[in-house]
Design a protein around this motif. Structure first.
Motif, PDB file in Angstrom:
ATOM      1  N   ALA A  45      35.847  28.312  51.677  1.00  0.00           N
ATOM      2  CA  ALA A  45      36.007  29.842  51.441  1.00  0.00           C
ATOM      3  C   ALA A  45      35.811  30.586  52.867  1.00  0.00           C
ATOM      4  N   SER A  46      34.769  30.467  53.297  1.00  0.00           N
ATOM      5  CA  SER A  46      34.329  31.316  54.232  1.00  0.00           C
ATOM      6  C   SER A  46      34.902  31.062  55.429  1.00  0.00           C
ATOM      7  N   SER A  47      35.572  29.967  55.878  1.00  0.00           N
ATOM      8  CA  SER A  47      36.363  29.579  57.045  1.00  0.00           C
ATOM      9  C   SER A  47      37.812  29.721  56.725  1.00  0.00           C
ATOM     10  N   SER A  48      38.336  30.150  55.614  1.00  0.00           N
ATOM     11  CA  SER A  48      39.623  29.955  55.217  1.00  0.00           C
ATOM     12  C   SER A  48      40.318  31.175  56.010  1.00  0.00           C
ATOM     13  N   ILE A  49      41.547  31.083  56.434  1.00  0.00           N
ATOM     14  CA  ILE A  49      42.344  32.150  57.048  1.00  0.00           C
ATOM     15  C   ILE A  49      43.057  32.787  55.956  1.00  0.00           C
ATOM     16  N   LYS A  50      43.658  32.086  55.038  1.00  0.00           N
ATOM     17  CA  LYS A  50      44.317  32.477  53.935  1.00  0.00           C
ATOM     18  C   LYS A  50      43.532  32.909  52.593  1.00  0.00           C
ATOM     19  N   ASP A  51      43.714  33.992  51.912  1.00  0.00           N
ATOM     20  CA  ASP A  51      43.029  34.079  50.635  1.00  0.00           C
ATOM     21  C   ASP A  51      41.340  33.893  51.009  1.00  0.00           C
ATOM     22  N   ARG A  52      40.858  34.527  51.862  1.00  0.00           N
ATOM     23  CA  ARG A  52      39.269  34.244  52.115  1.00  0.00           C
ATOM     24  C   ARG A  52      38.565  35.040  51.102  1.00  0.00           C
ATOM     25  N   SER A  53      39.103  36.142  50.954  1.00  0.00           N
ATOM     26  CA  SER A  53      38.373  37.132  49.870  1.00  0.00           C
ATOM     27  C   SER A  53      38.523  36.508  48.521  1.00  0.00           C
ATOM     28  N   ARG A  54      39.491  36.078  47.997  1.00  0.00           N
ATOM     29  CA  ARG A  54      39.630  35.564  46.756  1.00  0.00           C
ATOM     30  C   ARG A  54      38.871  34.181  46.654  1.00  0.00           C
ATOM     31  N   LEU A  55      38.935  33.493  47.496  1.00  0.00           N
ATOM     32  CA  LEU A  55      38.074  32.126  47.709  1.00  0.00           C
ATOM     33  C   LEU A  55      36.799  32.607  47.576  1.00  0.00           C
ATOM     34  N   LEU A  56      36.336  33.337  48.317  1.00  0.00           N
ATOM     35  CA  LEU A  56      34.743  33.867  48.435  1.00  0.00           C
ATOM     36  C   LEU A  56      34.370  34.140  46.905  1.00  0.00           C
ATOM     37  N   VAL A  57      35.141  35.173  46.435  1.00  0.00           N
ATOM     38  CA  VAL A  57      35.011  35.685  45.036  1.00  0.00           C
ATOM     39  C   VAL A  57      34.620  34.417  44.157  1.00  0.00           C
ATOM     40  N   GLU A  58      35.603  33.534  44.082  1.00  0.00           N
ATOM     41  CA  GLU A  58      35.692  32.258  43.371  1.00  0.00           C
ATOM     42  C   GLU A  58      34.207  31.433  43.310  1.00  0.00           C
ATOM     43  N   ALA A  59      34.031  31.101  44.694  1.00  0.00           N
ATOM     44  CA  ALA A  59      32.877  30.679  44.869  1.00  0.00           C
ATOM     45  C   ALA A  59      31.384  31.487  44.335  1.00  0.00           C
ATOM     46  N   ALA A  60      31.507  32.666  44.665  1.00  0.00           N
ATOM     47  CA  ALA A  60      30.259  33.635  44.061  1.00  0.00           C
ATOM     48  C   ALA A  60      30.550  33.456  42.610  1.00  0.00           C
ATOM     49  N   LEU A  61      31.455  33.604  41.879  1.00  0.00           N
ATOM     50  CA  LEU A  61      31.483  33.522  40.488  1.00  0.00           C
ATOM     51  C   LEU A  61      31.119  31.979  39.852  1.00  0.00           C
ATOM     52  N   ALA A  62      31.288  30.952  40.608  1.00  0.00           N
ATOM     53  CA  ALA A  62      30.749  29.516  40.269  1.00  0.00           C
ATOM     54  C   ALA A  62      29.531  29.322  40.353  1.00  0.00           C
ATOM     55  N   ILE A  63      28.815  30.115  41.438  1.00  0.00           N
ATOM     56  CA  ILE A  63      27.265  30.126  41.403  1.00  0.00           C
ATOM     57  C   ILE A  63      26.489  30.846  40.352  1.00  0.00           C
ATOM     58  N   GLU A  64      27.154  31.991  40.424  1.00  0.00           N
ATOM     59  CA  GLU A  64      26.317  33.083  39.576  1.00  0.00           C
ATOM     60  C   GLU A  64      26.658  33.275  38.231  1.00  0.00           C
ATOM     61  N   ARG A  65      26.541  32.054  37.505  1.00  0.00           N
ATOM     62  CA  ARG A  65      26.446  32.039  36.280  1.00  0.00           C
ATOM     63  C   ARG A  65      25.331  31.139  35.668  1.00  0.00           C
ATOM     64  N   GLY A  66      24.843  31.283  34.269  1.00  0.00           N
ATOM     65  CA  GLY A  66      23.727  30.615  33.880  1.00  0.00           C
ATOM     66  C   GLY A  66      22.387  30.944  34.571  1.00  0.00           C
ATOM     67  N   LEU A  67      22.357  32.200  35.186  1.00  0.00           N
ATOM     68  CA  LEU A  67      21.134  32.732  35.794  1.00  0.00           C
ATOM     69  C   LEU A  67      19.965  33.212  34.730  1.00  0.00           C
ATOM     70  N   HIS A  68      18.748  32.842  35.084  1.00  0.00           N
ATOM     71  CA  HIS A  68      17.702  33.183  34.461  1.00  0.00           C
ATOM     72  C   HIS A  68      17.385  34.598  34.881  1.00  0.00           C
ATOM     73  N   ILE A  69      16.978  35.614  34.221  1.00  0.00           N
ATOM     74  CA  ILE A  69      16.874  36.844  34.718  1.00  0.00           C
ATOM     75  C   ILE A  69      15.183  36.922  35.150  1.00  0.00           C
ATOM     76  N   VAL A  70      14.857  37.334  36.285  1.00  0.00           N
ATOM     77  CA  VAL A  70      13.415  37.218  36.496  1.00  0.00           C
ATOM     78  C   VAL A  70      12.782  38.653  36.878  1.00  0.00           C
ATOM     79  N   GLY A  71      13.678  39.679  37.084  1.00  0.00           N
ATOM     80  CA  GLY A  71      13.099  40.791  37.311  1.00  0.00           C
ATOM     81  C   GLY A  71      14.347  41.801  37.746  1.00  0.00           C
ATOM     82  N   ALA A  72      13.953  43.108  37.817  1.00  0.00           N
ATOM     83  CA  ALA A  72      14.742  44.124  38.497  1.00  0.00           C
ATOM     84  C   ALA A  72      13.965  45.032  39.166  1.00  0.00           C
TER      85      ALA A  72
END
Length: 84
Positions: A45-72
């Motif tokens: 995603a980060s090296s993609s010339i086409k649709d980089r923003s969309r691919l980066l969002v998809e990558a972020a959504l894939a990793i930012e799930r099932g998180l255990h909140i540790v603080g704010a």
């Protein structure tokens, strides 16, 4: 855990109403396979010339799930003009 999340949400609402910048900290343990798979997706995603923003969002959504909140936290933003 639901009561903890609701408590954090209440605090974040209070912080935001005071004009503070907020940050929620979370953690998730990944297996080596999960990590390698995600890194491949992110690197593509980060090296993609086409649709980089969309691919980066998809990558972020894939990793930012099932998180255990540790603080704010909340801080004053004195670097931006007009910030309280």
């Amino acid at each position: 855990e639901m009561s903890t999340i609701l408590g954090i949400q209440a605090h974040l609402g209070d912080f935001a109403s005071e004009g503070l910048r907020t940050l929620v900290l979370g953690v998730r343990i990944l297996s080596e396979d999960e990590c390698e798979s995600w890194l491949e997706k992110y690197n593509f995603a980060s090296s993609s010339i086409k649709d980089r923003s969309r691919l980066l969002v998809e990558a972020a959504l894939a990793i930012e799930r099932g998180l255990h909140i540790v603080g704010a936290t909340a801080i004053e933003d004195k670097l931006q003009k007009g910030a309280p």
